[in-house]
Design an enzyme around this catalytic site. Structure first.
Site, mmCIF file in Angstrom:
data_model
loop_
_atom_site.group_PDB
_atom_site.id
_atom_site.type_symbol
_atom_site.label_atom_id
_atom_site.label_comp_id
_atom_site.label_asym_id
_atom_site.label_seq_id
_atom_site.Cartn_x
_atom_site.Cartn_y
_atom_site.Cartn_z
ATOM 1 C CG ASP A 186 17.257 18.338 -7.306
ATOM 2 O OD1 ASP A 186 17.319 18.837 -8.440
ATOM 3 O OD2 ASP A 186 18.231 18.225 -6.550
ATOM 4 C CE LYS A 216 12.637 24.429 -8.556
ATOM 5 N NZ LYS A 216 13.294 23.398 -7.767
ATOM 6 C CB ALA A 237 18.063 24.559 -12.788
ATOM 7 N N GLY A 238 17.937 21.492 -13.296
ATOM 8 C CA GLY A 238 17.517 20.449 -14.223
ATOM 9 C C GLY A 238 16.044 20.174 -13.991
ATOM 10 C CG HIS A 239 13.375 22.801 -13.878
ATOM 11 N ND1 HIS A 239 13.061 24.130 -13.955
ATOM 12 C CD2 HIS A 239 14.005 22.660 -12.693
ATOM 13 C CE1 HIS A 239 13.482 24.764 -12.867
ATOM 14 N NE2 HIS A 239 14.066 23.886 -12.095
ATOM 15 C CD GLN A 281 19.380 26.580 -8.871
ATOM 16 O OE1 GLN A 281 19.049 27.729 -9.069
ATOM 17 N NE2 GLN A 281 19.758 25.802 -9.856
ATOM 18 N N GLY A 283 24.266 14.045 -12.402
ATOM 19 C CA GLY A 283 24.174 12.589 -12.211
ATOM 20 C C GLY A 283 24.599 12.138 -10.820
HETATM 21 P P1 IMP Z 1 26.164 25.858 -7.771
HETATM 22 O O1 IMP Z 1 24.788 26.410 -7.872
HETATM 23 O O2 IMP Z 1 26.576 25.040 -8.971
HETATM 24 O O3 IMP Z 1 27.189 26.896 -7.406
HETATM 25 O O4 IMP Z 1 26.189 24.814 -6.538
HETATM 26 C C1 IMP Z 1 26.007 25.220 -5.198
HETATM 27 C C2 IMP Z 1 25.174 24.183 -4.427
HETATM 28 O O5 IMP Z 1 23.831 24.207 -4.901
HETATM 29 C C3 IMP Z 1 25.655 22.745 -4.609
HETATM 30 O O6 IMP Z 1 25.446 22.037 -3.408
HETATM 31 C C4 IMP Z 1 24.734 22.204 -5.696
HETATM 32 O O7 IMP Z 1 24.631 20.798 -5.643
HETATM 33 C C5 IMP Z 1 23.442 22.894 -5.328
HETATM 34 N N1 IMP Z 1 22.543 23.045 -6.484
HETATM 35 C C6 IMP Z 1 22.659 23.919 -7.497
HETATM 36 N N2 IMP Z 1 21.648 23.780 -8.353
HETATM 37 C C7 IMP Z 1 20.854 22.807 -7.875
HETATM 38 C C8 IMP Z 1 19.620 22.221 -8.312
HETATM 39 O O8 IMP Z 1 19.038 22.597 -9.331
HETATM 40 N N3 IMP Z 1 19.117 21.248 -7.531
HETATM 41 C C9 IMP Z 1 19.716 20.837 -6.380
HETATM 42 N N4 IMP Z 1 20.864 21.350 -5.933
HETATM 43 C C10 IMP Z 1 21.434 22.330 -6.671
#
Ligand code: IMP
Length: 428
Positions: free
Chosen positions: A13, A16, A39-41, A223, A301
């Site tokens: 976050d 990127k 991910a959320g870009h 990430q 969210g």
């Molecule tokens: P997962 O990737 O869904 O297995 O989550 C594992 C950890 O990575 C959790 O704490 C998520 O909140 C964190 N996480 C996964 N993707 C993102 C992202 O794009 N931004 C921030 N945190 C992320």
């Protein structure tokens, strides 16, 4: 043959999406190399605001080819939905490819992600629940389904027979959940294959050839480094390698092809989900930053935990990735504060640490050592030249450069493309 990597330097976050969009103007190909739709870009372009979970943020530039690399785990439903969303807004998706080697997030992965988190109880990782962890587990366990398999029904059936038996034992005996049906899973995969076929290709060869022709390839990270399965705050990590090593593996190129490694840092720290965040600010200023910056997850969210900039983690990330360039985002969020703090070391068991510990049990006991810098009154929001920044903000940027040991070439002062200060040219 230059490739350039854009890497999240903190806990994800960092902004990127905007940085990739900004640099992609001068690239020929943009490739996502790791993660999935966790991910959320967000990108704000001429066509409006877009939120990408799977498709590379570069897709908004019409001259680019965009690739979902082999290191990504692909939920076909999410991918197809994103394609539809783009098409409905006039963005051509025919320039998009997905690696035949990428693994598929199957419906049972989403189910297992949720069941596993529930079973962890108080030790839950706070995953995004999108099936990313279980899909990578199956990849390493050699029971994954790859995107290319979706086009070979005979092979797929053979694989699914084994996988469904294994998943049903797990679902029914361990979690007491309903079994999945082989027939239904196969039917779903047939549909995925039909609808994805136009996008599937051996993308590693395409990328290698493009590099040989001197094309510019931007490697888009997802990430952040401190969520890296090897180098992050294990076990509070994601299941992939967002750091530079993941870029080579997740695209299919050698490290010598990468000419620049761009680390994206946010001007403060955030983390979503569980795990240590030494510079976290509980309540007070943490809440102010969250509200001001609207620090809520793009994918789930959830409110993000907020803290001051952690220079111990930042330096670790810069060294680990070999950043040649840093980008600082969201500087404007700190506008108007009387002072700003930076965590410059950790204190634990009566010792001062200036390096990032490998063990979460140590990290959880670390206390921040703060350095306090004067804030700045005048806004940095929307500034486009370094000389437009108030002296306090420039001092802050310079101090961060010193602490992380990497020059900051680009400062983002707002979500739009033009709200960017190019401190020094980034040759892409
Ligand atoms: P997962 O990737 O869904 O297995 O989550 C594992 C950890 O990575 C959790 O704490 C998520 O909140 C964190 N996480 C996964 N993707 C993102 C992202 O794009 N931004 C921030 N945190 C992320």
């Amino acid at each position: 043959m230059p490739a350039f990597a854009v890497i999240g330097a903190q806990w994800g976050d960092e902004g990127k999406g905007k940085v990739v969009d900004f640099l992609a103007e001068r690239a020929d190909i943009v490739v996502r190399y790791s993660g999935g739709n966790n991910a959320g870009h967000t990108v704000i372009a001429d066509q409006g605001e877009f939120k990408f979970h799977l498709i590379p943020a570069g897709i908004l530039w019409p001259h680019l080819r965009c690739i979902v690399g082999n290191g990504v785990v692909v939920d076909p439903n999410v991918f197809l939905q994103e394609v539809k969303g783009l098409e409905s807004r006039g963005v051509d998706s025919s320039r998009l490819l997905v690696s035949d080697r990428a693994h598929v997030i199957m419906p049972y992965h989403v189910l297992l992600d949720q069941l596993e988190e529930k079973a962890r109880g108080g030790a839950a990782l706070g995953t995004t629940g999108k099936g990313v962890g279980p899909a990578y587990t199956d990849k390493v366990g050699r029971v994954g389904i790859r995107v290319g398999d979706l086009l070979d029904e005979k092979f797929l059936l053979k694989r699914l027979e084994v996988v469904c038996d294994q998943k049903n034992a797990l679902l029914t005996r361990v979690y007491g959940a309903a079994p999945i049906s082989l027939e239904e899973t196969l039917g779903e995969c047939r549909r995925y294959g039909r609808e994805l076929s136009q996008f599937i290709a051996s993308t590693d060869t395409i990328i290698q050839n493009a590099l040989a022709e001197g094309k510019r390839v931007l490697l888009e990270g997802a990430q952040g480094t401190l969520l890296d399965v090897d180098h992050g705050t294990y076990p509070y990590v994601t299941s992939s390698s967002p750091s530079i090593g993941g870029a080579c593996v997740g695209v299919g190129i050698g490290p010598t092809a990468i000419k620049k490694v761009v680390g994206v840092f946010k001007a403060y720290s955030t983390r979503v989900g569980s795990g240590p965040l030494v510079s976290e600010i509980q309540g007070g200023m943490g809440d102010v930053i969250r509200q001001r910056a609207w620090e809520y997850g793009t994918t789930t969210g959830r409110p993000r935990r907020c803290g001051w900039f952690d220079a111990v983690a930042g330096r670790y990330s810069a060294q680990l990735n070999g950043f040649t360039t840093a980008v600082l985002t969201r500087l404007d969020v700190l506008d108007g504060f009387e002072s700003v703090k930076v965590c410059v070391a950790y204190q634990v068991d009566g010792k001062t640490l200036d390096h990032f510990p490998g063990s979460v049990s140590v990290l959880e006991r670390c206390q921040p050592v703060w350095e306090e810098l004067p804030g700045w009154d005048q806004p940095t929001a929307s500034a486009r030249r370094l000389k437009d920044l108030p002296p306090g903000a420039v001092r802050y940027v310079r101090r961060l450069e010193e602490l992380i040991g990497c020059p900051i070439h680009l400062i983002s002062t707002g979500p739009r493309r033009e709200e960017t200060i190019l401190v020094r040219p980034i040759v892409v």
